[in-house]
Design a protein around this motif. Structure first.
Motif, PDB file in Angstrom:
ATOM      1  N   SER A  11       0.822  -1.203   0.000  1.00 38.45           N
ATOM      2  CA  SER A  11       0.000   0.000   0.000  1.00 38.45           C
ATOM      3  C   SER A  11       0.855   1.250   0.000  1.00 38.45           C
ATOM      4  O   SER A  11       2.058   1.214   0.251  1.00 38.45           O
ATOM      5  CB  SER A  11      -0.899   0.019   1.236  1.00 38.45           C
ATOM      6  N   GLY A  12       0.173   2.357  -0.226  1.00 39.42           N
ATOM      7  CA  GLY A  12       0.837   3.645  -0.149  1.00 39.42           C
ATOM      8  C   GLY A  12       1.107   4.035   1.295  1.00 39.42           C
ATOM      9  O   GLY A  12       0.651   3.384   2.236  1.00 39.42           O
ATOM     10  N   LYS A  13       1.845   5.116   1.432  1.00 36.06           N
ATOM     11  CA  LYS A  13       2.246   5.544   2.775  1.00 36.06           C
ATOM     12  C   LYS A  13       1.060   5.888   3.662  1.00 36.06           C
ATOM     13  O   LYS A  13       1.050   5.563   4.848  1.00 36.06           O
ATOM     14  CB  LYS A  13       3.193   6.740   2.680  1.00 36.06           C
ATOM     15  N   ARG A  14       0.046   6.532   3.112  1.00 37.68           N
ATOM     16  CA  ARG A  14      -1.118   6.898   3.920  1.00 37.68           C
ATOM     17  C   ARG A  14      -1.786   5.654   4.514  1.00 37.68           C
ATOM     18  O   ARG A  14      -2.095   5.604   5.702  1.00 37.68           O
ATOM     19  CB  ARG A  14      -2.115   7.714   3.095  1.00 37.68           C
ATOM     20  N   GLU A  15      -2.001   4.642   3.664  1.00 35.06           N
ATOM     21  CA  GLU A  15      -2.631   3.402   4.128  1.00 35.06           C
ATOM     22  C   GLU A  15      -1.742   2.689   5.137  1.00 35.06           C
ATOM     23  O   GLU A  15      -2.229   2.134   6.127  1.00 35.06           O
ATOM     24  CB  GLU A  15      -2.940   2.477   2.943  1.00 35.06           C
ATOM     25  N   ARG A  16      -0.427   2.686   4.898  1.00 34.30           N
ATOM     26  CA  ARG A  16       0.499   2.061   5.833  1.00 34.30           C
ATOM     27  C   ARG A  16       0.458   2.768   7.177  1.00 34.30           C
ATOM     28  O   ARG A  16       0.491   2.116   8.222  1.00 34.30           O
ATOM     29  CB  ARG A  16       1.915   2.064   5.257  1.00 34.30           C
ATOM     30  N   LEU A  17       0.393   4.081   7.144  1.00 32.44           N
ATOM     31  CA  LEU A  17       0.329   4.840   8.398  1.00 32.44           C
ATOM     32  C   LEU A  17      -0.978   4.561   9.148  1.00 32.44           C
ATOM     33  O   LEU A  17      -0.974   4.397  10.371  1.00 32.44           O
ATOM     34  CB  LEU A  17       0.496   6.333   8.136  1.00 32.44           C
ATOM     35  N   ALA A  18      -2.080   4.499   8.420  1.00 27.37           N
ATOM     36  CA  ALA A  18      -3.376   4.232   9.065  1.00 27.37           C
ATOM     37  C   ALA A  18      -3.388   2.844   9.694  1.00 27.37           C
ATOM     38  O   ALA A  18      -3.829   2.661  10.832  1.00 27.37           O
ATOM     39  CB  ALA A  18      -4.508   4.369   8.052  1.00 27.37           C
ATOM     40  N   SER A  19      -2.884   1.846   8.970  1.00 27.28           N
ATOM     41  CA  SER A  19      -2.826   0.488   9.497  1.00 27.28           C
ATOM     42  C   SER A  19      -1.907   0.412  10.711  1.00 27.28           C
ATOM     43  O   SER A  19      -2.247  -0.208  11.724  1.00 27.28           O
ATOM     44  CB  SER A  19      -2.322  -0.456   8.396  1.00 27.28           C
ATOM     45  N   ALA A  20      -0.762   1.055  10.601  1.00 25.10           N
ATOM     46  CA  ALA A  20       0.180   1.061  11.736  1.00 25.10           C
ATOM     47  C   ALA A  20      -0.422   1.793  12.925  1.00 25.10           C
ATOM     48  O   ALA A  20      -0.225   1.372  14.072  1.00 25.10           O
ATOM     49  CB  ALA A  20       1.492   1.714  11.318  1.00 25.10           C
ATOM     50  N   ALA A  21      -1.155   2.854  12.678  1.00 23.44           N
ATOM     51  CA  ALA A  21      -1.795   3.587  13.773  1.00 23.44           C
ATOM     52  C   ALA A  21      -2.769   2.682  14.509  1.00 23.44           C
ATOM     53  O   ALA A  21      -2.786   2.654  15.745  1.00 23.44           O
ATOM     54  CB  ALA A  21      -2.512   4.827  13.244  1.00 23.44           C
ATOM     55  N   ALA A  22      -3.575   1.917  13.780  1.00 27.22           N
ATOM     56  CA  ALA A  22      -4.520   1.000  14.430  1.00 27.22           C
ATOM     57  C   ALA A  22      -3.776  -0.011  15.294  1.00 27.22           C
ATOM     58  O   ALA A  22      -4.167  -0.280  16.432  1.00 27.22           O
ATOM     59  CB  ALA A  22      -5.367   0.289  13.372  1.00 27.22           C
ATOM     60  N   GLU A  23      -2.679  -0.534  14.777  1.00 30.10           N
ATOM     61  CA  GLU A  23      -1.910  -1.533  15.514  1.00 30.10           C
ATOM     62  C   GLU A  23      -1.233  -0.936  16.748  1.00 30.10           C
ATOM     63  O   GLU A  23      -1.328  -1.484  17.852  1.00 30.10           O
ATOM     64  CB  GLU A  23      -0.846  -2.122  14.585  1.00 30.10           C
ATOM     65  N   VAL A  24      -0.555   0.189  16.572  1.00 36.28           N
ATOM     66  CA  VAL A  24       0.206   0.775  17.683  1.00 36.28           C
ATOM     67  C   VAL A  24      -0.732   1.342  18.750  1.00 36.28           C
ATOM     68  O   VAL A  24      -0.470   1.202  19.949  1.00 36.28           O
ATOM     69  CB  VAL A  24       1.201   1.844  17.171  1.00 36.28           C
ATOM     70  N   LEU A  25      -1.832   1.957  18.340  1.00 37.87           N
ATOM     71  CA  LEU A  25      -2.790   2.459  19.329  1.00 37.87           C
ATOM     72  C   LEU A  25      -3.356   1.308  20.153  1.00 37.87           C
ATOM     73  O   LEU A  25      -3.619   1.465  21.345  1.00 37.87           O
ATOM     74  CB  LEU A  25      -3.911   3.240  18.648  1.00 37.87           C
ATOM     75  N   HIS A  26      -3.536   0.160  19.530  1.00 39.16           N
ATOM     76  CA  HIS A  26      -4.037  -1.002  20.253  1.00 39.16           C
ATOM     77  C   HIS A  26      -3.009  -1.494  21.272  1.00 39.16           C
ATOM     78  O   HIS A  26      -3.353  -1.793  22.418  1.00 39.16           O
ATOM     79  CB  HIS A  26      -4.396  -2.114  19.275  1.00 39.16           C
ATOM     80  N   THR A  27      -1.756  -1.583  20.859  1.00 40.57           N
ATOM     81  CA  THR A  27      -0.749  -2.156  21.745  1.00 40.57           C
ATOM     82  C   THR A  27      -0.213  -1.183  22.780  1.00 40.57           C
ATOM     83  O   THR A  27       0.215  -1.597  23.856  1.00 40.57           O
ATOM     84  CB  THR A  27       0.433  -2.740  20.943  1.00 40.57           C
ATOM     85  N   ASP A  57      -4.435  13.256  16.416  1.00 42.88           N
ATOM     86  CA  ASP A  57      -5.875  12.996  16.320  1.00 42.88           C
ATOM     87  C   ASP A  57      -6.275  12.585  14.908  1.00 42.88           C
ATOM     88  O   ASP A  57      -7.171  11.754  14.728  1.00 42.88           O
ATOM     89  CB  ASP A  57      -6.683  14.219  16.759  1.00 42.88           C
ATOM     90  N   GLN A  58      -5.629  13.157  13.906  1.00 46.01           N
ATOM     91  CA  GLN A  58      -5.924  12.745  12.529  1.00 46.01           C
ATOM     92  C   GLN A  58      -5.493  11.300  12.295  1.00 46.01           C
ATOM     93  O   GLN A  58      -6.162  10.559  11.576  1.00 46.01           O
ATOM     94  CB  GLN A  58      -5.247  13.677  11.524  1.00 46.01           C
ATOM     95  N   LEU A  59      -4.404  10.905  12.928  1.00 42.81           N
ATOM     96  CA  LEU A  59      -3.977   9.505  12.829  1.00 42.81           C
ATOM     97  C   LEU A  59      -4.935   8.589  13.593  1.00 42.81           C
ATOM     98  O   LEU A  59      -5.199   7.464  13.161  1.00 42.81           O
ATOM     99  CB  LEU A  59      -2.553   9.342  13.359  1.00 42.81           C
ATOM    100  N   VAL A  60      -5.471   9.066  14.708  1.00 41.24           N
ATOM    101  CA  VAL A  60      -6.473   8.288  15.435  1.00 41.24           C
ATOM    102  C   VAL A  60      -7.706   8.100  14.547  1.00 41.24           C
ATOM    103  O   VAL A  60      -8.257   6.995  14.460  1.00 41.24           O
ATOM    104  CB  VAL A  60      -6.837   8.946  16.779  1.00 41.24           C
ATOM    105  N   GLU A  61      -8.117   9.161  13.870  1.00 36.35           N
ATOM    106  CA  GLU A  61      -9.246   9.050  12.929  1.00 36.35           C
ATOM    107  C   GLU A  61      -8.943   8.033  11.838  1.00 36.35           C
ATOM    108  O   GLU A  61      -9.803   7.229  11.461  1.00 36.35           O
ATOM    109  CB  GLU A  61      -9.567  10.401  12.308  1.00 36.35           C
ATOM    110  N   ALA A  62      -7.721   8.067  11.326  1.00 41.63           N
ATOM    111  CA  ALA A  62      -7.322   7.111  10.293  1.00 41.63           C
ATOM    112  C   ALA A  62      -7.344   5.688  10.846  1.00 41.63           C
ATOM    113  O   ALA A  62      -7.738   4.747  10.144  1.00 41.63           O
ATOM    114  CB  ALA A  62      -5.939   7.459   9.757  1.00 41.63           C
ATOM    115  N   ALA A  63      -6.942   5.508  12.100  1.00 39.67           N
ATOM    116  CA  ALA A  63      -6.996   4.188  12.735  1.00 39.67           C
ATOM    117  C   ALA A  63      -8.444   3.720  12.859  1.00 39.67           C
ATOM    118  O   ALA A  63      -8.745   2.542  12.624  1.00 39.67           O
ATOM    119  CB  ALA A  63      -6.323   4.232  14.102  1.00 39.67           C
TER     120      ALA A  63
END
Length: 197
Positions: A11-27, A57-63
């Motif tokens: 994926s592109g960087k935006r999608e990678r960042l959103a996916s990583a945000a979901a993972e890191v916010l969880h852990t 907060d924008q990254l949280v929204e992306a997550a």
């Protein structure tokens, strides 16, 4: 939860960042997570994060959007199964498959909802909307089983999952998730048998 390594590769960087945000916010949780943590998990230089997301907060929204996408994909896969009972039991089995992760960090969506509920910025409503999608889907399954109390049953199912997720995490015991899923399968069977009589 998304398979972040797969997302990172394709994926592109935006999608990678959103996916990583979901993972890191969880852990790590919202408060402990930095933009640098997310950039590192996404394998993106931290300076590039600001091109896509100006604030955490924008990254949280992306997550939250990543959670919604994952749930949408899950529901689409479940809807391929022939009966509502099969679909509900497959949902339970998916929860069991995530039991080790749940034992360590809790339910990805539930823990994020709990954290965001303490804030007054509207993100709590965004994650609530994701949970609403699952609740509505479960209600449709029970309605297709002929249950007039479909909404109540859906609430009971999701509440049971959130409760056992909390206990599984609190006691760091993945077997609790398995035991509860088997109980819920029997419960679903009893509802089916009750409707046939």
């Amino acid at each position: 939860m998304t398979d972040s390594k797969k997302v990172r590769r394709g994926s592109g960087k935006r999608e990678r960042l959103a996916s990583a945000a979901a993972e890191v916010l969880h852990t790590q949780g919202v408060d402990r997570t930095t933009l640098a943590d997310i950039a590192q998990a996404a394998e993106v230089p931290v300076g590039n994060v600001y091109y896509y997301f100006k604030t955490k907060d924008q990254l949280v929204e992306a997550a939250i959007d990543a959670h919604a996408q994952t749930l949408g994909d899950l529901i689409a896969a479940l809807d391929e199964l022939p009966t509502p009972e099969d679909r509900l039991k497959a949902l339970l089995n998916g929860w069991v498959e995530q039991r080790e992760l749940t034992a360590r960090y809790g339910c990805p969506t539930g823990t994020l909802a709990s954290e965001l509920d303490k804030r007054a910025d509207g993100l709590d409503r965004s994650i609530a909307a994701v949970m609403q999608v699952l609740l509505d889907w479960a209600e449709r399954q029970f309605a297709q089983m002929g249950r007039a109390d479909a909404r109540e049953l859906a609430v009971a199912l999701i509440a049971a999952h959130q409760g056992i997720s909390l206990l599984t995490n609190t006691f760091r015991d993945p077997d609790l998730m398995t035991t509860e899923a088997r109980r819920l399968e029997r419960w679903i069977d009893s509802l089916t048998q009750g409707a046939q009589q």
